[in-house]
Enzyme design. Structure first.
Site, PDB file in Angstrom:
ATOM      1  N   HIS A 308       0.829  -1.225   0.000  1.00 27.32           N
ATOM      2  CA  HIS A 308       0.000   0.000   0.000  1.00 27.32           C
ATOM      3  C   HIS A 308       0.857   1.267   0.000  1.00 27.32           C
ATOM      4  CE1 HIS A 308      -3.961  -1.896   0.523  1.00 27.32           C
ATOM      5  NE2 HIS A 308      -3.324  -2.806   1.242  1.00 27.32           N
ATOM      6  N   ASP A 375      -0.821  -4.695   6.107  1.00 27.09           N
ATOM      7  CA  ASP A 375      -1.855  -5.563   5.527  1.00 27.09           C
ATOM      8  C   ASP A 375      -1.561  -5.842   4.054  1.00 27.09           C
ATOM      9  OD1 ASP A 375      -2.313  -2.810   5.064  1.00 27.09           O
ATOM     10  OD2 ASP A 375      -4.347  -3.219   4.399  1.00 27.09           O
ATOM     11  N   GLU A 376      -2.107  -6.949   3.589  1.00 24.43           N
ATOM     12  CA  GLU A 376      -2.178  -7.278   2.158  1.00 24.43           C
ATOM     13  C   GLU A 376      -0.853  -7.084   1.410  1.00 24.43           C
ATOM     14  OE1 GLU A 376      -6.822  -6.355   1.205  1.00 24.43           O
ATOM     15  OE2 GLU A 376      -5.482  -4.645   1.049  1.00 24.43           O
ATOM     16  N   VAL A 377       0.234  -7.545   2.010  1.00 23.65           N
ATOM     17  CA  VAL A 377       1.509  -7.468   1.294  1.00 23.65           C
ATOM     18  C   VAL A 377       1.529  -8.577   0.240  1.00 23.65           C
ATOM     19  CG1 VAL A 377       4.015  -7.595   1.484  1.00 23.65           C
ATOM     20  CG2 VAL A 377       2.671  -6.550   3.335  1.00 23.65           C
TER      21      VAL A 377
END
Ligand SMILES: *[C@@H]1O[C@H](CO)[C@@H](O)[C@H](O)[C@H]1NC(C)=O
Ligand SMILES: *[C@@H]1O[C@H](CO)[C@@H](O)[C@H](O)[C@H]1NC(C)=O
Ligand SMILES: *[C@@H]1O[C@H](CO)[C@@H](O)[C@H](O)[C@H]1NC(C)=O
Length: 606
Positions: A308, A375-377
């Site tokens: 992100h 998050d969400e790597v």
């Protein structure tokens, strides 16, 4: 003639006060509140400049408000504070007194929607009517040092309110923040008359004892997918404080834009924001943090990393890999534009050191926390990372451990406590410090797994507390695959109405011996489809449902799920109060339901 009996709260309809207090009894006598109400303040222990033991009149003179005062400048307190000084308990109470006066006399509402058509509203009678003459605040203990920016559990937010029929009201608390919460409930006992002449409570005598169930009660606002002016963010903070939330989490940066000014990295926001002017300057950022702190709301800034982060590319292209891969972005990220910080790069380390040394000292006066995201790597993206060239978890995991150890080292060295998203613990299996708070979002099991590993957890299951859900997709589907996606639901549909939000129990599935590790939770406003036009409606009053679950708990005093029938008139009333404060909160029910009492219920009550 005033009837003087105490009625249990579940019987009467419009009984005010959201979130529901722990203990609350009230009568039904009318008291009018005087605009020249005297406000006394008894400090605890040491006497400071704003404490007037035994000489209340001298203080009363100073705290005697009238319509002539310029109340519009209340918010300017946020600007006036000395640069980067932590507000004291005195600052909080001093501010809250002015805010209380303004709420009662300037931001009140005529409650016709809470009464049937034949209701006779109270009329002021100079001879007969009784008034609230004074309000005494008693601080029972010295404030802990970090009263304005505590770690979870450091500040006792409990309070009592006593509003007897003689009109001499009293609020006690063990901390200044408790006094703020008590003042807040006090304002919710009052309504405006239709003729605009009087403000009254129909609930005298009233007594409240109240304390929150959870220590961390927050809202998370994403200001990267869409930019929100400072005034919008302030309005969210003010509304959060009014429902007794005590944390405001700013998801400050993401792949789409970097609106946070960092003077030592000047191009970051200049090039990374959607427009060079759509940024939060150093002054804006300070003002927002102070604005929150004065309301008893701790400001928590998040700079999400290492995923992100593609907005960094615009200023520092060499730090980001897999930037804006198209059209197959979904192989490289959860959302376009793809891109992630390199994982094994000294240039990235230098950049982050500069970033943290600039930003964290500006956070420290107002907060004990800093959120490093996580998050969400996307592992695949590291295939393209010339410092790694692999997507193998066995290779990536130790690098991620080093990355997180390093950034958490920065956070701790500035006296702050790190917060991370759950993936760092549950997906990457990192070893996190005992101090680190893990913010869960994907499931109730994630909460259970986090506390099973001995970590403190925040809840906010996206199936309940994500406010962005149910608007449909923002992705455009190509004609050939479009029919497969019809009717274009989003990843977390349906819309989470307040009843769904209210049905979520933060302790569901958590063994009692681990309850102490659930610090609380947050409502999340991700802003892919929310901008200044619909912000208020997207957040309010639904975030207030989150606030009540976190303050009052998901179960009633009998251990049963809380009743919508009991909650909805109070939430409807809170909605009117929010609108009166300038918040564009959506209606809860049509007036027919709230006017007539329990006519819109379905099913038997217990
Ligand atoms: C203050 O602390 C005492 C214990 O020291 C506790 O009994 C009381 O409930 C607390 N809250 C208030 C409002 O007095
Ligand atoms: C990380 O970078 C160092 C220094 O450039 C290098 O020696 C090492 O092999 C890299 N690690 C991986 C897993 O690529
Ligand atoms: C109480 O709420 C939970 C969801 O939090 C639900 O699973 C359960 O069935 C409810 N209990 C009753 C008795 O309705």
């Amino acid at each position: 003639m005033n009837l003087l009996y105490l009625i249990p709260i579940f019987v009467s309809l419009a009984t005010a006060i959201w979130p529901l207090p722990t203990e609350y009894e009230h009568g039904d006598a009318i008291l009018w509140i005087r605009r020249d109400i005297r406000l006394y303040w008894d400090g605890a222990g040491h006497v400071d400049s704003l404490t007037y033991h035994g000489d209340p009149d001298s203080y009363a003179k100073r705290q005697h408000y009238s319509d002539d005062d310029d109340y519009e400048d209340v918010d300017d307190d946020a600007k006036r504070g000395a640069p980067n000084t932590t507000p004291t308990g005195n600052d909080l109470i001093n501010f809250a007194l002015r805010q209380t006066w303004r709420t009662i006399f300037r931001q009140n509402f005529f409650p016709w929607k809470l009464h049937p058509r034949d209701w006779e509203e109270p009329e002021f009678d100079r001879e007969e009517s009784s008034s609230v003459h004074s309000l005494t605040l008693s601080l029972l203990k010295n404030d802990p040092e970090g009263v304005a920016k505590p770690l979870a559990g450091e500040v006792d937010e409990s309070y009592t309110v006593d509003l007897p029929k003689d009109g001499h009201a009293k609020i006690t608390a063990n901390s200044s923040v408790g006094i703020l919460r008590g003042l807040n409930s006090f304002t919710q006992l009052f309504f405006a008359n239709s003729d605009g002449k009087g403000i009254y409570t129909p609930f005298a005598p009233a007594t409240i004892f109240d304390a929150p169930k959870f220590q961390h009660r927050g809202i998370n606002l994403d200001v990267s997918r869409n930019y929100f002016p400072v005034s919008d963010v302030k309005r969210m903070i003010d509304a959060a404080a009014y429902v007794k939330m005590n944390r405001f989490h700013l998801h400050a940066t993401d792949g789409q834009s970097w609106p946070l000014e960092i003077p030592s990295l000047p191009n970051l926001a200049k090039k990374g924001a959607y427009r060079p002017e759509l940024i939060y300057t150093v002054q804006d950022f300070r003002e927002l943090q102070r604005y929150a702190t004065l309301r008893g709301v701790e400001f928590i800034t998040e700079v999400d990393m290492p995923g992100h982060t593609s907005s960094i590319h615009h200023a520092y292209p060499d730090l980001i890999v897999a930037f804006n891969k198209q059209p197959d972005w979904n192989n490289w990220a959860a959302e376009p534009p793809s891109g992630t910080l390199k994982l094994n790069s000294s240039a990235v380390n230098d950049f982050l050191k500069t970033l943290f040394e600039d930003l964290l000292p500006r956070v420290h006066p107002y907060s004990s926390y800093f959120h490093t995201g996580g998050d969400e790597v996307n592992k695949n993206a590291y295939k393209l990372d010339d410092t790694v060239r692999s997507s193998d978890p066995a290779i990536l995991q130790p690098l991620m451990q080093e990355f997180i150890d390093r950034i958490h080292g920065h956070v701790r060295s500035q006296g702050l406590t790190p917060i991370v998203w759950e993936e760092m613990l549950l997906e990457w299996n990192l070893k996190l410090g005992d101090d680190v708070i893990v913010q869960t979002w994907r499931s109730n099991e994630a909460v259970a797994q986090t506390v099973a590993k001995g970590h403190k957890a925040l809840v906010g299951n996206y199936k309940y507390w994500y406010l962005d859900c149910g608007k449909g997709q923002w992705l455009d589907f190509a004609p050939l695959i479009s029919s497969q996606h019809w009717p274009y639901n989003d990843y977390c549909y349906p819309f989470h109405n307040w009843r769904l939000i209210y049905s979520y129990d933060p302790l569901a599935g958590i063994p009692p011996e681990s309850h102490h590790l659930i610090l609380g939770g947050e409502a999340h406003m991700w802003s892919e489809q929310t901008d200044p036009v619909n912000l208020d409606r997207m957040v309010w009053p639904r975030a207030a449902a989150v606030a009540e679950i976190l303050w009052s708990g998901a179960k009633d005093t009998e251990g049963r799920n809380r009743s919508q029938i009991e909650a909805s008139p109070r939430l409807s009333e809170m909605r009117e109060r929010l609108v009166a404060r300038g918040v564009g909160a959506e209606p809860v029910q049509m007036p027919y339901c709230t006017m007539e009492g329990e006519v819109c219920q379905l099913g038997l009550v217990y």
